[in-house]
Motif scaffolding. Structure first.
Motif, mmCIF file in Angstrom:
data_model
loop_
_atom_site.group_PDB
_atom_site.id
_atom_site.type_symbol
_atom_site.label_atom_id
_atom_site.label_comp_id
_atom_site.label_asym_id
_atom_site.label_seq_id
_atom_site.Cartn_x
_atom_site.Cartn_y
_atom_site.Cartn_z
ATOM 1 N N MET A 94 -51.124 -1.011 14.675
ATOM 2 C CA MET A 94 -50.606 -2.268 15.211
ATOM 3 C C MET A 94 -51.491 -3.404 14.719
ATOM 4 O O MET A 94 -52.693 -3.401 14.936
ATOM 5 N N VAL A 95 -50.862 -4.368 14.038
ATOM 6 C CA VAL A 95 -51.536 -5.569 13.562
ATOM 7 C C VAL A 95 -50.996 -6.748 14.367
ATOM 8 O O VAL A 95 -49.808 -6.777 14.697
ATOM 9 N N VAL A 96 -51.860 -7.711 14.675
ATOM 10 C CA VAL A 96 -51.458 -8.913 15.413
ATOM 11 C C VAL A 96 -51.648 -10.117 14.497
ATOM 12 O O VAL A 96 -52.744 -10.334 13.978
ATOM 13 N N SER A 97 -50.577 -10.890 14.286
ATOM 14 C CA SER A 97 -50.642 -12.111 13.479
ATOM 15 C C SER A 97 -49.958 -13.245 14.225
ATOM 16 O O SER A 97 -48.878 -13.062 14.783
ATOM 17 N N LYS A 98 -50.601 -14.423 14.205
ATOM 18 C CA LYS A 98 -49.998 -15.605 14.827
ATOM 19 C C LYS A 98 -49.006 -16.213 13.841
ATOM 20 O O LYS A 98 -49.306 -16.391 12.661
ATOM 21 N N LEU A 99 -47.802 -16.512 14.331
ATOM 22 C CA LEU A 99 -46.775 -17.137 13.499
ATOM 23 C C LEU A 99 -46.925 -18.652 13.544
ATOM 24 O O LEU A 99 -47.329 -19.206 14.569
ATOM 25 N N SER A 100 -46.557 -19.328 12.466
ATOM 26 C CA SER A 100 -46.631 -20.787 12.427
ATOM 27 C C SER A 100 -45.549 -21.423 13.299
ATOM 28 O O SER A 100 -45.680 -22.559 13.730
ATOM 29 N N ALA A 101 -44.478 -20.688 13.557
ATOM 30 C CA ALA A 101 -43.371 -21.130 14.419
ATOM 31 C C ALA A 101 -42.681 -19.872 14.933
ATOM 32 O O ALA A 101 -42.773 -18.813 14.315
ATOM 33 N N PRO A 102 -41.973 -19.959 16.073
ATOM 34 C CA PRO A 102 -41.317 -18.763 16.627
ATOM 35 C C PRO A 102 -40.344 -18.078 15.670
ATOM 36 O O PRO A 102 -40.157 -16.867 15.757
ATOM 37 N N ASP A 103 -39.749 -18.829 14.737
ATOM 38 C CA ASP A 103 -38.799 -18.226 13.804
ATOM 39 C C ASP A 103 -39.379 -18.065 12.393
ATOM 40 O O ASP A 103 -38.638 -17.851 11.434
ATOM 41 N N ALA A 104 -40.693 -18.163 12.265
ATOM 42 C CA ALA A 104 -41.344 -18.023 10.957
ATOM 43 C C ALA A 104 -41.213 -16.586 10.440
ATOM 44 O O ALA A 104 -41.001 -15.653 11.218
ATOM 45 N N THR A 105 -41.339 -16.437 9.148
ATOM 46 C CA THR A 105 -41.299 -15.104 8.550
ATOM 47 C C THR A 105 -42.704 -14.679 8.145
ATOM 48 O O THR A 105 -43.567 -15.522 7.851
ATOM 49 N N VAL A 146 -55.139 -11.473 13.244
ATOM 50 C CA VAL A 146 -56.252 -11.747 14.160
ATOM 51 C C VAL A 146 -56.901 -10.462 14.655
ATOM 52 O O VAL A 146 -57.865 -10.509 15.404
ATOM 53 N N GLY A 147 -56.372 -9.322 14.221
ATOM 54 C CA GLY A 147 -56.960 -8.045 14.592
ATOM 55 C C GLY A 147 -55.943 -6.929 14.491
ATOM 56 O O GLY A 147 -54.745 -7.176 14.322
ATOM 57 N N GLU A 148 -56.440 -5.700 14.574
ATOM 58 C CA GLU A 148 -55.538 -4.557 14.490
ATOM 59 C C GLU A 148 -56.142 -3.332 15.139
ATOM 60 O O GLU A 148 -57.351 -3.237 15.328
ATOM 61 N N VAL A 149 -55.261 -2.406 15.470
ATOM 62 C CA VAL A 149 -55.645 -1.046 15.829
ATOM 63 C C VAL A 149 -55.241 -0.230 14.611
ATOM 64 O O VAL A 149 -54.054 -0.161 14.280
ATOM 65 N N ALA A 150 -56.225 0.310 13.900
ATOM 66 C CA ALA A 150 -55.964 1.044 12.666
ATOM 67 C C ALA A 150 -55.108 2.270 12.943
ATOM 68 O O ALA A 150 -54.884 2.642 14.101
ATOM 69 N N GLU A 151 -54.658 2.895 11.880
ATOM 70 C CA GLU A 151 -53.721 4.018 11.984
ATOM 71 C C GLU A 151 -54.118 5.016 13.074
ATOM 72 O O GLU A 151 -55.250 5.478 13.123
ATOM 73 N N LEU A 152 -53.127 5.298 13.915
ATOM 74 C CA LEU A 152 -53.289 6.249 15.012
ATOM 75 C C LEU A 152 -52.458 7.492 14.719
ATOM 76 O O LEU A 152 -51.288 7.379 14.362
ATOM 77 N N ALA A 153 -53.040 8.644 14.889
ATOM 78 C CA ALA A 153 -52.309 9.898 14.753
ATOM 79 C C ALA A 153 -51.301 10.004 15.897
ATOM 80 O O ALA A 153 -51.458 9.342 16.931
ATOM 81 N N PRO A 154 -50.262 10.800 15.737
ATOM 82 C CA PRO A 154 -49.296 10.984 16.828
ATOM 83 C C PRO A 154 -50.002 11.373 18.131
ATOM 84 O O PRO A 154 -50.890 12.228 18.136
#
Length: 155
Positions: free
Chosen positions: A82-93, A111-119
């Motif tokens: 899971m990666v977290v990124s702030k969008l410039s606008a709610p409908d930004a790509t 702004v941060g992430e939880v690296a790959e998690l095994a099942p």
């Protein structure tokens, strides 16, 4: 003595100075053998229930400030992150690179992430978030395009 002081502080309404919000995030996939095309980008709000993979958050609106994401991979056989990124606008790509089948995390302002998690594994990420719209997404190649993203609003 410590118990009495703590009870007294709670009785008069004192709260910890750095209390944070906790958001539980679940990473899932319906069928890991499904074709992963790039048809479900942020700008495409198609029927998300038809996506091969996804992310579900326990809250879609959270207060600004310290946030702890508790992320669980509920898939039976695929690693997810899971990666977290702030969008410039709610409908930004997000800046998606079709050749790499990934979002460019640097250009997306991760702004941060939880690296790959095994099942079955769980990880945490604690970050301070400013008001705005944030994308939570899996950036394992092909997973974002398969529908592994969701939006949260920080108020």
């Amino acid at each position: 003595m410590k118990k009495i002081l703590l009870a007294g502080a709670l009785a008069i309404g004192a709260a910890p100075a750095f209390a944070d919000s906790t958001v539980h995030v679940f990473l899932w996939d319906a069928m890991s053998s499904m074709d992963m095309t790039d048809t479900h980008k942020i700008e495409d709000h198609a029927n998300r229930l038809e996506d091969a993979m996804g992310i579900a958050a326990s809250a879609t609106a959270i207060p600004a400030g310290p946030v702890t994401f508790v992320v669980t991979n509920t898939a039976s056989d695929a690693a997810h992150e899971m990666v977290v990124s702030k969008l410039s606008a709610p409908d930004a790509t997000l800046p998606y690179d079709p050749a790499a089948m990934r979002v460019d995390e640097t250009a997306a302002g991760s702004v941060g992430e939880v690296a790959e998690l095994a099942p079955g594994a769980t990880g945490t990420l604690s970050v301070a978030l400013e008001p705005g719209t944030y994308a939570l997404y899996c950036n394992v190649p092909g997973h974002y395009a398969a529908g592994m993203w969701t939006l949260v609003t920080v108020e």
